[in-house]
Write a protein that holds these residues in place. Sequence first.
Motif, PDB file in Angstrom:
ATOM      1  N   TYR A 115      38.056  42.089  56.866  1.00 22.23           N
ATOM      2  CA  TYR A 115      38.209  42.169  55.406  1.00 22.23           C
ATOM      3  C   TYR A 115      39.508  41.507  54.970  1.00 22.23           C
ATOM      4  N   GLU A 116      40.602  41.818  55.683  1.00 27.62           N
ATOM      5  CA  GLU A 116      41.905  41.238  55.356  1.00 27.62           C
ATOM      6  C   GLU A 116      41.894  39.722  55.530  1.00 27.62           C
ATOM      7  N   ALA A 117      41.283  39.252  56.624  1.00 30.58           N
ATOM      8  CA  ALA A 117      41.237  37.821  56.919  1.00 30.58           C
ATOM      9  C   ALA A 117      40.455  37.042  55.865  1.00 30.58           C
ATOM     10  N   LEU A 118      39.417  37.653  55.302  1.00 32.85           N
ATOM     11  CA  LEU A 118      38.505  36.945  54.393  1.00 32.85           C
ATOM     12  C   LEU A 118      38.924  37.003  52.922  1.00 32.85           C
ATOM     13  N   GLN A 119      40.051  37.649  52.624  1.00 31.57           N
ATOM     14  CA  GLN A 119      40.462  37.806  51.233  1.00 31.57           C
ATOM     15  C   GLN A 119      40.608  36.470  50.498  1.00 31.57           C
ATOM     16  N   GLU A 120      41.259  35.507  51.123  1.00 27.37           N
ATOM     17  CA  GLU A 120      41.548  34.245  50.430  1.00 27.37           C
ATOM     18  C   GLU A 120      40.279  33.493  50.017  1.00 27.37           C
ATOM     19  N   PRO A 121      39.336  33.199  50.940  1.00 22.13           N
ATOM     20  CA  PRO A 121      38.128  32.479  50.500  1.00 22.13           C
ATOM     21  C   PRO A 121      37.264  33.282  49.536  1.00 22.13           C
ATOM     22  N   VAL A 122      37.177  34.598  49.719  1.00 25.64           N
ATOM     23  CA  VAL A 122      36.358  35.432  48.838  1.00 25.64           C
ATOM     24  C   VAL A 122      36.927  35.425  47.418  1.00 25.64           C
ATOM     25  N   ALA A 172      38.760  33.085  46.093  1.00 22.48           N
ATOM     26  CA  ALA A 172      38.571  31.741  45.527  1.00 22.48           C
ATOM     27  C   ALA A 172      37.175  31.616  44.911  1.00 22.48           C
ATOM     28  N   ILE A 173      36.162  32.174  45.572  1.00 20.63           N
ATOM     29  CA  ILE A 173      34.799  32.140  45.039  1.00 20.63           C
ATOM     30  C   ILE A 173      34.710  32.975  43.760  1.00 20.63           C
ATOM     31  N   LEU A 174      35.346  34.136  43.753  1.00 20.17           N
ATOM     32  CA  LEU A 174      35.362  34.992  42.556  1.00 20.17           C
ATOM     33  C   LEU A 174      36.002  34.279  41.368  1.00 20.17           C
ATOM     34  N   GLU A 175      37.116  33.599  41.612  1.00 19.55           N
ATOM     35  CA  GLU A 175      37.809  32.874  40.537  1.00 19.55           C
ATOM     36  C   GLU A 175      36.930  31.757  39.980  1.00 19.55           C
ATOM     37  N   SER A 176      36.197  31.073  40.847  1.00 15.93           N
ATOM     38  CA  SER A 176      35.300  30.000  40.407  1.00 15.93           C
ATOM     39  C   SER A 176      34.168  30.554  39.549  1.00 15.93           C
ATOM     40  N   LEU A 192      25.283  36.233  52.336  1.00 18.91           N
ATOM     41  CA  LEU A 192      24.921  37.363  53.194  1.00 18.91           C
ATOM     42  C   LEU A 192      26.135  38.134  53.697  1.00 18.91           C
ATOM     43  N   LEU A 193      27.353  37.682  53.354  1.00 18.21           N
ATOM     44  CA  LEU A 193      28.549  38.426  53.746  1.00 18.21           C
ATOM     45  C   LEU A 193      28.476  39.838  53.175  1.00 18.21           C
ATOM     46  N   ALA A 194      28.653  40.826  54.031  1.00 20.80           N
ATOM     47  CA  ALA A 194      28.526  42.224  53.615  1.00 20.80           C
ATOM     48  C   ALA A 194      29.452  42.534  52.443  1.00 20.80           C
ATOM     49  N   GLY A 195      28.920  43.206  51.437  1.00 20.32           N
ATOM     50  CA  GLY A 195      29.723  43.662  50.308  1.00 20.32           C
ATOM     51  C   GLY A 195      29.968  42.632  49.227  1.00 20.32           C
ATOM     52  N   LEU A 196      29.580  41.378  49.447  1.00 17.78           N
ATOM     53  CA  LEU A 196      29.883  40.335  48.458  1.00 17.78           C
ATOM     54  C   LEU A 196      29.158  40.551  47.119  1.00 17.78           C
ATOM     55  N   PRO A 197      27.849  40.864  47.124  1.00 21.15           N
ATOM     56  CA  PRO A 197      27.193  41.109  45.829  1.00 21.15           C
ATOM     57  C   PRO A 197      27.850  42.240  45.045  1.00 21.15           C
ATOM     58  N   GLN A 198      28.202  43.330  45.730  1.00 16.25           N
ATOM     59  CA  GLN A 198      28.838  44.471  45.057  1.00 16.25           C
ATOM     60  C   GLN A 198      30.206  44.089  44.495  1.00 16.25           C
ATOM     61  N   LEU A 199      30.975  43.284  45.247  1.00 18.02           N
ATOM     62  CA  LEU A 199      32.303  42.878  44.791  1.00 18.02           C
ATOM     63  C   LEU A 199      32.205  42.012  43.530  1.00 18.02           C
ATOM     64  N   GLU A 215      31.347  44.174  40.607  1.00 17.23           N
ATOM     65  CA  GLU A 215      32.515  44.964  40.186  1.00 17.23           C
ATOM     66  C   GLU A 215      33.487  44.131  39.358  1.00 17.23           C
ATOM     67  N   ARG A 216      33.771  42.904  39.818  1.00 17.29           N
ATOM     68  CA  ARG A 216      34.799  42.075  39.181  1.00 17.29           C
ATOM     69  C   ARG A 216      34.318  41.435  37.883  1.00 17.29           C
ATOM     70  N   THR A 217      33.020  41.184  37.747  1.00 15.55           N
ATOM     71  CA  THR A 217      32.512  40.510  36.550  1.00 15.55           C
ATOM     72  C   THR A 217      31.881  41.468  35.553  1.00 15.55           C
ATOM     73  N   GLY A 218      31.465  42.651  36.022  1.00 15.51           N
ATOM     74  CA  GLY A 218      30.749  43.577  35.157  1.00 15.51           C
ATOM     75  C   GLY A 218      29.320  43.155  34.881  1.00 15.51           C
TER      76      GLY A 218
END
Length: 341
Positions: A245-252, A254-258, A287-294, A297-300
């Motif tokens: 989870y910690e390692a993947l913060q940066e790319p995840v 970046a996708i959220l910001e886009s 398919l990364l676990a938790g990505l749809p939920q994240l 959460e961030r966009t509403g």
Amino acid sequence: MFGLDMGIDLGTASVLVYVRGRGIVLREPSVVAIDQDTGAVQAVGEEARRMIGRTPGNIVAIRPLREGVIADYDVTQKMLDTFIRRVAGRRRLFGPRVVIGIPSGVTSVERRAVVEAAHQAGARQVYLITEPMAAAIGAGLKVHEASGNMVVDIGGGSTDIAVISLGGEVVSEQLRVAGDRMDEAITRYIRRVHNLLIGERTAEDIKIQVGTALPPQEERYVEVRGRDMVTGLPRNIRFGSSEAYEALQEPVLAILESINRVLEQTPPELASDIMEKGIVLTGGGSLLAGLPQLIAERTGIPVHLAEDPVSCVVMGTARYLEALSRLDLAPEKPARYAARH
């Protein structure tokens, strides 16, 4: 065989091929093993992928597409030629009619490179469709209606985000951060924290097994084998989902910001449609676990994972093939022809 219709998802990580009347007939990694001394192709696809990091000095395993675009034209052409021949056979009198999914942000030069590679590989006619449009069609969205649809296609080399209405992309963005960057992030983390060198295949396996976009509620572990950077000897570590989870913060992030940038540019009426219908995720990276939920959460905004996210683009090219018989669309011209006209 008098030629056939073929849809191709020419992805950074893998190539999927659909043949009209037969369905998806090929799923292979986008990897080619080349003999550097002779230039001869030693292996293509899964056989070549198994060679990554294990080849002798004269043989190199190449991924000819990087970040969603052709990085090595000649090798891409050889790979396409191998796959088209494998699917179509050598008995055809005419080359296949081919629809290829391409990232939305490709330049005209990159677009011509795809068309030329397909023609050189034996295609009779080549049609191009953007990957977010193909993904939306493949996911079953009604893209031709006067209503907003938002699709986020997370592949190996790029993330393509688009808001689609009336058969066109109203707002779109291509981000060259996707599955490969997630693998690289894991590799860097393990090198920095554990002083261990691992290969890209190992990093991908870690992402699939314990990778997560959200803090894990239950810790999962995977045994990781690599080379110690201090001693140079093989060493094993136990790697957990909290570290992933910690390692993947940066790319995840970046996708959220886009995704947020695209939403900010979306006209209000279409934004209202998206709020009601939700965002559709496609591509292997989704398919990364938790990505749809994240993202939700961030966009509403509700987020839906497509039924078969990996196959959405190629199934979109398949439905586009069906529409070609009804639509009077001109195929893409090869570069040599275009230069003369």
